[in-house]
Structures are given as C-alpha cells and as structure tokens.
Scaffold this active site. Structure first.
Site, PDB file in Angstrom:
ATOM      1  N   GLN A   3     -32.673   3.802  14.523  1.00  0.00           N
ATOM      2  CA  GLN A   3     -32.920   5.220  14.255  1.00  0.00           C
ATOM      3  C   GLN A   3     -31.749   6.093  14.700  1.00  0.00           C
ATOM      4  O   GLN A   3     -31.761   7.294  14.460  1.00  0.00           O
ATOM      5  CB  GLN A   3     -34.182   5.682  14.997  1.00  0.00           C
ATOM      6  N   PHE A  21     -40.766   4.032  14.621  1.00  0.00           N
ATOM      7  CA  PHE A  21     -41.744   4.679  15.506  1.00  0.00           C
ATOM      8  C   PHE A  21     -41.181   5.008  16.887  1.00  0.00           C
ATOM      9  O   PHE A  21     -41.926   5.162  17.845  1.00  0.00           O
ATOM     10  CB  PHE A  21     -42.996   3.807  15.649  1.00  0.00           C
ATOM     11  N   GLU A  27     -34.880   3.864  18.536  1.00  0.00           N
ATOM     12  CA  GLU A  27     -34.044   5.025  18.838  1.00  0.00           C
ATOM     13  C   GLU A  27     -32.959   4.649  19.838  1.00  0.00           C
ATOM     14  O   GLU A  27     -31.778   4.843  19.594  1.00  0.00           O
ATOM     15  CB  GLU A  27     -34.886   6.177  19.378  1.00  0.00           C
ATOM     16  N   ARG A  54     -41.761  16.442  27.665  1.00  0.00           N
ATOM     17  CA  ARG A  54     -42.620  16.815  26.536  1.00  0.00           C
ATOM     18  C   ARG A  54     -44.095  16.714  26.916  1.00  0.00           C
ATOM     19  O   ARG A  54     -44.916  17.507  26.463  1.00  0.00           O
ATOM     20  CB  ARG A  54     -42.309  15.944  25.313  1.00  0.00           C
ATOM     21  N   ARG A 100     -43.621   7.472  18.669  1.00  0.00           N
ATOM     22  CA  ARG A 100     -44.147   8.569  17.863  1.00  0.00           C
ATOM     23  C   ARG A 100     -45.010   9.545  18.691  1.00  0.00           C
ATOM     24  O   ARG A 100     -46.081   9.199  19.156  1.00  0.00           O
ATOM     25  CB  ARG A 100     -44.978   7.980  16.732  1.00  0.00           C
ATOM     26  N   PHE A 112     -43.694  10.974  21.483  1.00  0.00           N
ATOM     27  CA  PHE A 112     -42.690  11.148  22.535  1.00  0.00           C
ATOM     28  C   PHE A 112     -43.208  11.893  23.766  1.00  0.00           C
ATOM     29  O   PHE A 112     -42.594  12.813  24.260  1.00  0.00           O
ATOM     30  CB  PHE A 112     -41.481  11.892  21.934  1.00  0.00           C
ATOM     31  N   ALA A 124     -38.186  12.924  16.997  1.00  0.00           N
ATOM     32  CA  ALA A 124     -38.713  14.239  17.340  1.00  0.00           C
ATOM     33  C   ALA A 124     -39.187  15.017  16.117  1.00  0.00           C
ATOM     34  O   ALA A 124     -39.217  16.246  16.126  1.00  0.00           O
ATOM     35  CB  ALA A 124     -37.667  15.054  18.119  1.00  0.00           C
ATOM     36  N   GLU A 129     -44.596  13.157  13.767  1.00  0.00           N
ATOM     37  CA  GLU A 129     -45.300  12.873  15.012  1.00  0.00           C
ATOM     38  C   GLU A 129     -46.621  13.622  15.218  1.00  0.00           C
ATOM     39  O   GLU A 129     -47.592  13.035  15.694  1.00  0.00           O
ATOM     40  CB  GLU A 129     -44.371  13.181  16.193  1.00  0.00           C
TER      41      GLU A 129
END
Length: 785
Positions: A219, A250, A254, A332, A364, A366, A536, A737
């Site tokens: 990703q 997902f 990343e 988050r 997904r 985060f 994100a 997400e």
C-alpha cells in the site's frame, strides 16, 4: 472552484451547450478490473512471468517469544538441496531497520528475538519449496528471557513502546462527582488478522548501476523505496517499486510489506539474480502484525435522561514488540472515543503496551473502531441502567446541529461543521422499522425461553485525513495521446477498493471523454515520487484531486488551442460526450487532440494536491486533524441460542454518507464488505497466543473469518443523499474505513439478546469478539444473578 474547472457544471449552467445529463462521475461503473478478476487474468505479483534465473527466498523464524540467540548452526541448511545462499542481519550494507516512524524494528533479528515468528535469517534456493524446507533445518540455541504477552501485563510492568498519551477537556473528575449516576467497568476488544487473499510478496530484480526493480504487494511503494535504499545503502533513485494491484491490503501492507521487500532486495542485489519472496499463509500470519487489541477501564457520569456529563477512560493497546504505527493508531482511538456524541468533560488516556508478540500495525479504521466502540459500550450500559431504549440515549447525546446549541466542538478542539447524524439516524430509524421491530422482538423473547432475538441501532462519525498532516498530499500524471486516448498514473495503490476506477472517472469527466478512453497504469515510484500510503480512507480524495488537477491543465491548453483555431473564447469551450463544443461547432475530442499535437501543444501534465486547513499539535492532542467527517448508522437483528452460544444475523440495514458518491456501485460494495469484515472482528475472529507466546490461530483452520453463510439473507445498504461541505473531489466522501464501524450494531444486538435472559435489567459482561464461548459466559453471568 470556478465553473470552468468542471465541464459538467459548465453544461449545467448553460443548457444550450448540450445535454446536462452527461457525466462520468456519480455513475455506477464496474470496477476497472472486474472482468479480469472473473476471468482470472488480473495479474498480481506472483503472476508475473519469472525472469530466467529467478531464485526463491524463505525466512527462518524465531521459536521463542523473548530470548538471546546464543548460537546458530547453518550446516544442515547449507547442505539442503537447492540452497544458494543464506543471509543474516550483518549482511545488510546499510540499516537493518524497517520501522515506519521509530527505528526500533529490525528487518532481521540481531542477537535478540522478541516474538515467536520474528525473522532471523533468509535462505535463498532454487525453488520456493526447497527454500521453505531448508529454513527448518537450522539449529538455534536460545537463552530465554522474561516475556510480556498481554496489554494488561504491559500496563502493570509499565512496558510501553511510546510515552502514554493524555487528552483532557473540562473537569471530568468534578463532573463525575456531581453526576446523579455513574457507571464503571472494563472492556476487552480483541485484535484482527487482515487476512488479505494475496499474502505478502516481493519480487526483486537487479538492474544496471546498482539499481533494483521491486514488484511488491504494498500500500506504500514510496516507503518500500526508502526502506530498501536505506537497507542497501543506495540512493532512492536506484530503487524502483511497482505495484499494479494487491489481492487485498486492509492496512496489513502499509508498513509491514517493507520487511519482505528489503529481504528480497538484499538477496537479489548480492546474487545479481532475480529473487522472489512469497509468504506462506502460516508464515505470513506468524510474522506480521494485526489490528491492535485494546483493554479499557472507564468511569462515566450521566443524568436521569442518559445525557453524559463526564467521562474518564484508560485504553491500553497490544502494540507488540516495536512501535510500528501504534502511535497514530492510539491517537485516532483517542480522537474517536466520542464517536457521534458530544462529550463536555473528558479525561482520556491511551497507552501502547510493549509485548513480546507481533508488532501490530494498520488495519481498516486505524484505531477509530477501537476508540468508538468503547463509548458505544458505555452508552449501551447507561440505557439499560435507566431502562431506556439505547437509541433514545444515543440521540440525546448526539453532537448538536448548529453553533447555537454549543455542542459541536470535539474533545480535541475541531468544530463539527458538517453534522448530518440527526437526519441520517431519523431516516434509518424510519426505513428500518426500528420501533415496530423492537416491540415485536420484546414480545418474541417473552415467550421464547432458549432462542432470544436482539436488536441494536448504532451510529458513527469518522474523521477523514491522515493523523500526520504532511501525508495529506498526492501527485498524478495525465497523458493524452494523439488518438485521443488517455493514460493516467497516480500515487495510490489498487487493492480491490476501486481507486483506479474512481480516478479514471474523474479524469474522463474532466476531459469530457468516455471512461473507456482512460486507462490507469501501475503505481510506480519512478513516475510519481514521494507518495503517501493508500490508507486513512484518503486514496480517492487525494489522488482524485491530483489527477483532476493534471487533466484540467491539459483541458485548458486544448481549450485555448480550440479557441485560436475555431474562434471564440477559451473559457466558453466545453468538453463532454467525446466532443468539444467551440464557437458553435462540435469537434470530436480525438480530432482536436490530433490537431493540437501538430501545433505543438503540450498534451500531458502533472498534477498535485495537498489537503488544506489541517493542523495537529501532538503534544496537546488538539487541532483540526480531519478534512471532514463521514457519517453512518446501522440496525442489526440477531437470534441467539442461549444454550449453545450460536447466533445468526437475521437482517441488517445500513445507511452510509458517501457525499456525492463518485461511483455508487463501488461505494455500496465497500460498505457491504466493511460491514462483514467488521462483524468478523467483533464476533468470530479470535486471535489466541499460548503461554509460550506462540500465535496458535495462524491459519484458516484455526482462525474464523466470516463466510457467505454468515451474511444476512436480508441485507439492506443505502447511500445517504448528501453533499460534502468540504471541497473534496466532486463533493464525495471517503468510503474505505468508516463503514467498518457499522457492524457495532451486530455486537450490541447480540448483547441485547443476552440481556433479555434477565428481562433487560442487567448488563451482560460480553467481550469482543463475541464468540460462542463469550456469549455463553455472558449468559451464565447474568443468569447467575
């Protein structure tokens, strides 16, 4: 944005110019690779034809949770059939590190191992099978060290990968003391394996002048480029990372694809031969991190109606052995503890527990789902304590509709300027027949001693943007060829979510051509540099805007050329339906392009976009970190067997705010997929480590993701009619997400069904995931009195 920047708006404002119905955005086009997927012709990294001389690598993994490596004997490995070479940490000419933020994550363990499954060495052999067989022949002597395995143990030992976070507003302690009622409790919510269909894989091919071309399922191609360059001690311009598509990500690809990319690149560079490193499913699950497990302790004060007056919560996540992305995930979670509710006085603490387990990473949502589910659990308890319907308590605590109510500032200081949760919730309440079904279910449970039904309505408010401001940028290239066809390249990666389809729609719309005229090529660091991860929920927002910017520049040049050639004013030239309308004439787009080429008009352009108005102070945990919010709500109805713990989702109604959807079909598909994936997290997907720290649920045989039989027969998904207040791409909203929070309704419907065992007078101590065992424990707890 002026009207000239959008050909659809131009046509809309001047009906004489042509059909105002023409548009390529806002339509339900199929996924650009849909036919290839069905025919099996969509190529993933492992499908690429292997070059002559390709070798295969496998990783040797730690068998201890925490230990010092006393000695390693590779004799049997070297003697194994087909083995070409072995590499350890000392073989990296540069930095042996793949940590995305903090450099605490070695590519290969060096002296100390910190979890069962940590890669220690690389074996390169003539085939994938031979490499996998060879790594198992190693002889390692360990000196075991104490291991911490759970977030609760980490908190007790004050073992953290980062300093604890704290966010306060008002005086939560005083509000709690003054509140007529208080609720305290604990909650445990498990992690989740990304379980992408395509596992981690990298195929590294050495090129001239110390170059390396890496095909990687990732990703974040730019981060792979940086890690490889640092590991091999070469410049970034020597590293080309390419990704046409992923078979799912997902969040698991990343940051954690970096280990595989660096390992394959090291072997390929040293041997000057192509090397492929493809993870077996078991190895993939043993090596890689998952969604963060969270443990909560909370205390909340509320009044007789259920209005929350003050809240204190302490969250501890299982970060794993290194920081990875645990800091942003925790941030988050803190920023989403409010979910859709105004909280006047709060005291929120978040800790990232350092444990001797896989280093957990993006997934997904985060951290957003982990933050929001805590307040939903609390609201559910408040409603039951007061004998009220939980929906009424939720609506009472919603953020206010406007400034005058004084209830529209989040705990981190951002104004909620686009609140539609009241209207959205009202629409779903009516369309789902919530009140009628609530009465019917209560009546059913009164006469059904074993099978109990449950119903729950849960909302969500989800912020869109990267927590780190500088990541909110993107670039794109748009090339128009002399035959009128269009080629687009952007920094986002396609993992099945449809970003390439949406970006192609944006470009087609901007140039006034049909979608079939536009093609999007593989993401490539040699084309778009310094990209952000496709994460994100910002993929279409950022890259769509960048591609629109590039296409607009080409269109404006063509408009100027058309005006010079056919007369009129460039601002009046219109592009739609494969035609260019200029000075009363209709010119085929391809014809105009051909003439513009002969006139030496530049027919390509780069585009760039940076999300405006974002700022965040990580020290005070205040600011405006989000560009806008995406809203949604869902109603779920379940039936539970209180003797076995089995349950079934009977019906689900979901309403999601996608703004002016770029592609309703793709967006609805994303909502459906997110709902089922989130339902799996909260009900069936249980990660379990034994006392020695080994993950025992590391294959489909032991880890239960939802299947088609778990989907409700009655599944109603709709998009809420709305228009983004923020200047997003065509006023759409992200849909990656946020809808994963919709299946909170499934979890709380199960809890509602269990509560009926005690006539809804007790709060079942149900933990997530709500497996059959967890359901039975909760039933027994409230039955025992």
């Amino acid at each position: 944005m002026n009207k000239q920047a959008d050909p659809f708006l131009v046509a809309e404002s001047n009906k004489s110019a042509g059909p105002i119905a023409w548009a390529e955005v806002g339509r339900s086009h199929p996924h650009e690779s849909a036919i290839l997927h069905v025919l099996g012709e969509a190529t993933y990294t492992d499908d690429l034809p292997e070059l002559h001389g390709t070798l295969h690598a496998a990783l040797g993994l730690s068998q201890k949770a925490h230990a010092r490596i006393v000695s390693i004997n590779f004799d049997a490995v070297k003697a194994a059939p087909g083995v070409i070479s072995i590499y350890t940490a000392s073989d990296f000419p540069g930095t042996n590190d793949c940590g995305p933020i903090i450099h605490d994550d070695p590519i290969l363990a060096d002296g100390i191992v910190e979890y069962v499954g940590q890669p220690i060495f690389i074996v390169v052999a003539e085939s994938h099978d031979l490499a996998r067989r060879a790594v198992r022949k190693v002889e390692i002597v360990y000196e075991e060290l104490p291991a911490i395995l759970t977030p609760v143990e980490a908190r007790a030992a004050q073992s953290f990968v980062l300093p604890p976070m704290s966010l306060k507003r008002g005086d939560a302690q005083q509000a709690l003391q003054n509140a007529p009622h208080r609720v305290t409790g604990k909650l445990h919510v498990g992690g989740q394996e990304q379980f992408y269909l395509e596992g981690q894989i990298s195929y590294a091919i050495p090129t001239e002048s110390k170059g390396i071309h890496v095909y990687c399922s990732t990703q974040h191609p730019s981060e792979m480029q940086h890690v490889i360059a640092h590991a091999l001690d070469i410049h970034s311009h020597n590293v080309q990372v390419e990704c046409r598509r992923m078979g799912g990500g997902f969040g698991g690809k990343e940051s954690q694809s970096a280990l595989w990319a660096a390992a394959a690149s090291l072997a390929a560079t040293n041997l000057r031969r192509p090397v492929k490193l493809r993870a077996d499913r078991d190895d993939d699950m043993m090596v890689t991190g998952k969604r963060h497990e969270f443990y909560y302790e909370y205390e909340v004060g509320y009044d007789d109606q259920g209005l929350i007056l003050g809240a204190k919560v302490e969250m501890v996540s299982r970060a794993g052995f290194s920081a990875d992305l645990s800091g942003p995930v925790a941030t988050r979670a803190v920023c989403h503890f409010d979910n859709a509710y105004y909280l006047s006085d709060v005291d929120i603490k978040a800790m990232c527990g350092k444990t001797n387990t896989q280093s957990n990473t993006a997934f997904r949502g985060f951290g957003g789902p982990q933050g929001a589910i805590a307040i939903e659990y609390i609201v559910d308890e408040i409603a039951r304590n007061l004998g009220k319907d939980a929906l009424d308590v939720r609506k009472l605590n919603f953020y206010g509709r406007n400034d005058t109510e004084g209830r529209n500032i989040t705990q981190y200081g951002q104004k909620v300027a686009d609140n539609v949760i009241h209207e959205l919730a009202a629409e779903l309440e009516q369309s789902s027949d919530y009140r009628k079904r609530r009465a019917e279910i209560t009546a059913f449970n009164a006469v059904s001693p074993v099978l109990k039904k449950g119903l729950a309505f849960t909302p969500h408010k989800f912020g869109i943007a990267f927590n780190v401001t500088h990541l909110n940028q993107a670039g794109a290239l748009v090339h128009v060829y002399v035959d009128g066809s269009v080629l687009v390249n952007h920094g986002g990666t396609e993992m099945g979510q449809g970003i390439n389809t949406k970006v192609a729609q944006v470009v087609a719309h901007e140039l006034g051509v049909s979608l079939g005229t536009v093609r999007v090529t593989a993401t490539d660091t040699s084309k778009i540099a310094n990209t952000s991860a496709t994460a994100a929920s910002t993929g279409a927002d950022l890259n769509g805007k960048a591609a629109q910017d590039a296409a607009r520049q080409v269109r404006e040049r063509l408009a100027e050329f058309a005006a010079k050639t056919y007369g009129g004013i460039a601002a009046d030239v219109q592009f739609y339906a494969q035609q260019v309308q200029v000075n009363g004439q209709s010119i085929p787009f391809a014809d105009l392009v051909g003439k513009a080429y002969l006139a030496r008009v530049q027919l390509w352009s780069d585009g760039f976009y940076a999300t405006p108005h974002l700022h965040w102070d990580s020290k005070t945990m205040t600011g405006s970190p989000f560009s806008y919010y995406a809203y949604g709500a869902a109603v779920s109805e379940v039936i539970v067997d209180t003797l076995t713990g089995e349950w079934r989702l009977l019906r689900a109604d979901a309403l999601y705010d996608a703004g002016n959807s770029l592609n309703p079909a793709i967006d609805i598909g994303q909502v459906e997929g997110a709902f089922i994936q989130g339902m799996g997290w909260l009900t069936t997907e249980e990660l379990w480590w034994n006392k020695a720290g080994k993950l025992m649920t590391h294959a489909p045989s032991t880890y239960k993701i939802p299947a088609i039989s778990d989907c409700p027969e009655d599944f109603r998904v709709k998009l809420f009619k709305n228009r983004n207040v923020a200047d997003s791409i065509h006023r759409s909203k992200a849909v990656g997400e946020p809808p994963l929070l919709l299946p909170f309704s499934v979890f709380f419907a199960i809890r509602d069904a269990i509560a009926s065992v005690a006539d809804y007078k007790k709060n079942p101590p149900l933990q997530a995931p709500a497996t059959g065992e967890a359901i039975l424990k909760a039933v027994e707890a409230i039955s025992a009195g």
